[in-house]
Design an enzyme around this catalytic site. Sequence first.
Site, mmCIF file in Angstrom:
data_model
loop_
_atom_site.group_PDB
_atom_site.id
_atom_site.type_symbol
_atom_site.label_atom_id
_atom_site.label_comp_id
_atom_site.label_asym_id
_atom_site.label_seq_id
_atom_site.Cartn_x
_atom_site.Cartn_y
_atom_site.Cartn_z
ATOM 1 N N SER A 275 0.929 -1.136 0.008
ATOM 2 C CA SER A 275 -0.070 0.096 0.077
ATOM 3 C C SER A 275 0.815 0.991 -0.025
ATOM 4 C CB SER A 275 -0.697 -0.059 1.084
ATOM 5 O OG SER A 275 -1.329 1.331 1.621
ATOM 6 N N LYS A 281 0.859 -3.522 4.539
ATOM 7 C CA LYS A 281 0.058 -4.555 3.566
ATOM 8 C C LYS A 281 0.450 -5.331 2.556
ATOM 9 C CE LYS A 281 -4.051 -3.063 2.717
ATOM 10 N NZ LYS A 281 -5.162 -3.824 3.410
#
Length: 487
Positions: A275, A281
């Site tokens: 991300s 992420k």
Amino acid sequence: MLRKRFSREVSELMKDFSSSIEADKEMLLDDIWGSQAHVIMLSKQGIIECKDAKNILKALETLREYCIQGRFELDPALEDVHMNLERFVVKEVGENVGGRMHTARSRNDQVVTDTRMKLRVHILGIEESLFDLEKTLIRIAEKSTEKIMPGYTHTQQAQPITLAYWATAYVSMLSRDAKRLKNSYISVNKSPLGACALAGTSFQTDRRFTAKLLGFDDTVEHALDAVSSRDFIVETLAALSILMSNLSRLSGELILYSTIEYGIVEPGEGYTTGSSIMPQKKNPDAAELVRGLTGHVYGALIQSLTILKSLPLGYNRDLQEDRVLLWNCLKRVNTALQVLAGMLSSSKFKEDRMLELAGRGFSTATELANYLTEEGMPFRKAHELTSRVVGELHRKGRDFRDFEHTMGVLEKHRIKVDGRVLKDILDPGRAVERSRSLGCTSPNEVKRLIKAFRRGMTESESDLRKRKNKLKKAREHTDKLIRELLG
Ligand code: ARG
């Protein structure tokens, strides 16, 4: 353009609106091959003179080389690929000779011939990628016939299964997709060439000859049907839609299983992204894109059905819209299959976590009910009793992992089970081993299924090779006839 009947030129807006060049680009080599076969046939039948055929064939060969080298630019003002090709030939050999190429054919049979030729090659490619995905799943299965994971219904833990069982379920599904694709290939690979505009022709053509030269298995005999119908596209898109619905399920499970909550799968890094703001992420983008692509393919199916709805017989210009989404779908479905295979083979399936999850809760409750049934209790009664036991444990915040507690609750309900036997009943691994019905999750049965899938795939792959080879041979045969004619 072909506007001799009219005095005014086509408006600029209309020229652009009516051009099918974008969708046609793909079919240029097919249009050339089709034209070569047609000209060879015209000459063989004495419909055009051999020397004219030779000159046209020479021009077509030149065009083919240009195309292969990427040197031929299609002029959108000429509406479509067929007009571009004809214009090139006429420029090369003059109107008097080039103008004979279009004898006994129409763009109506030409366009659908090209579409079928291009489509069959795409289908073959997709079939191949589908087999690769199946093989990837089988390889995962071969290594995991003893790896226990939870099996779900309603996304709630149901009964323990193995990772191999999970993977082979998809093989079983995908093998039907492969059959559907092969069936659509059979529908696609029939020649409409020579149907002409809609009613055949007064020239003594040989449609079977051109069909054979182009590698078709058969002809669409009825000329009016041949130019009017696109159900072969609908059939292919239907097969692709079903395939995508299966791939979207596989993708959906991979997405779910890769969450921290499940933690069953760790997707390979090459198929995930991070991300731009959240540093932790690791998103399963590949699977999400496949899931999203499904909507696109369904859209193409609905588009193709809608174009055909209530369309009168004969060629209608609506049909030009038939390929706009088609090529894009075919390419992307093929890529999706490769991406999924790559994602799966680079994914790590977390054995310990799967086993831990399968041991949580009450996934072996059915085993307990089955045991009581084997001991003589009617199944309904055994089901009810087990359900009470489960309910009580659950209320106390316990599950089958609390063996002593489970024993206590059973005793309370006057169920007598020996401790050792109960351990065996409640063990997820043993539950898997005990299963023995046809197609069940036991390691031996799954090994047998894997063998059967492998056997089926070997047969399908050999059939695919034969079909591919037939197209190659047909192209070579056309080349040989051209060489012979050109001397
Ligand atoms: N460009 C047309 C198509 O893509 C080719 C056939 C045109 N036929 C006609 N009668 N206008 O469908």
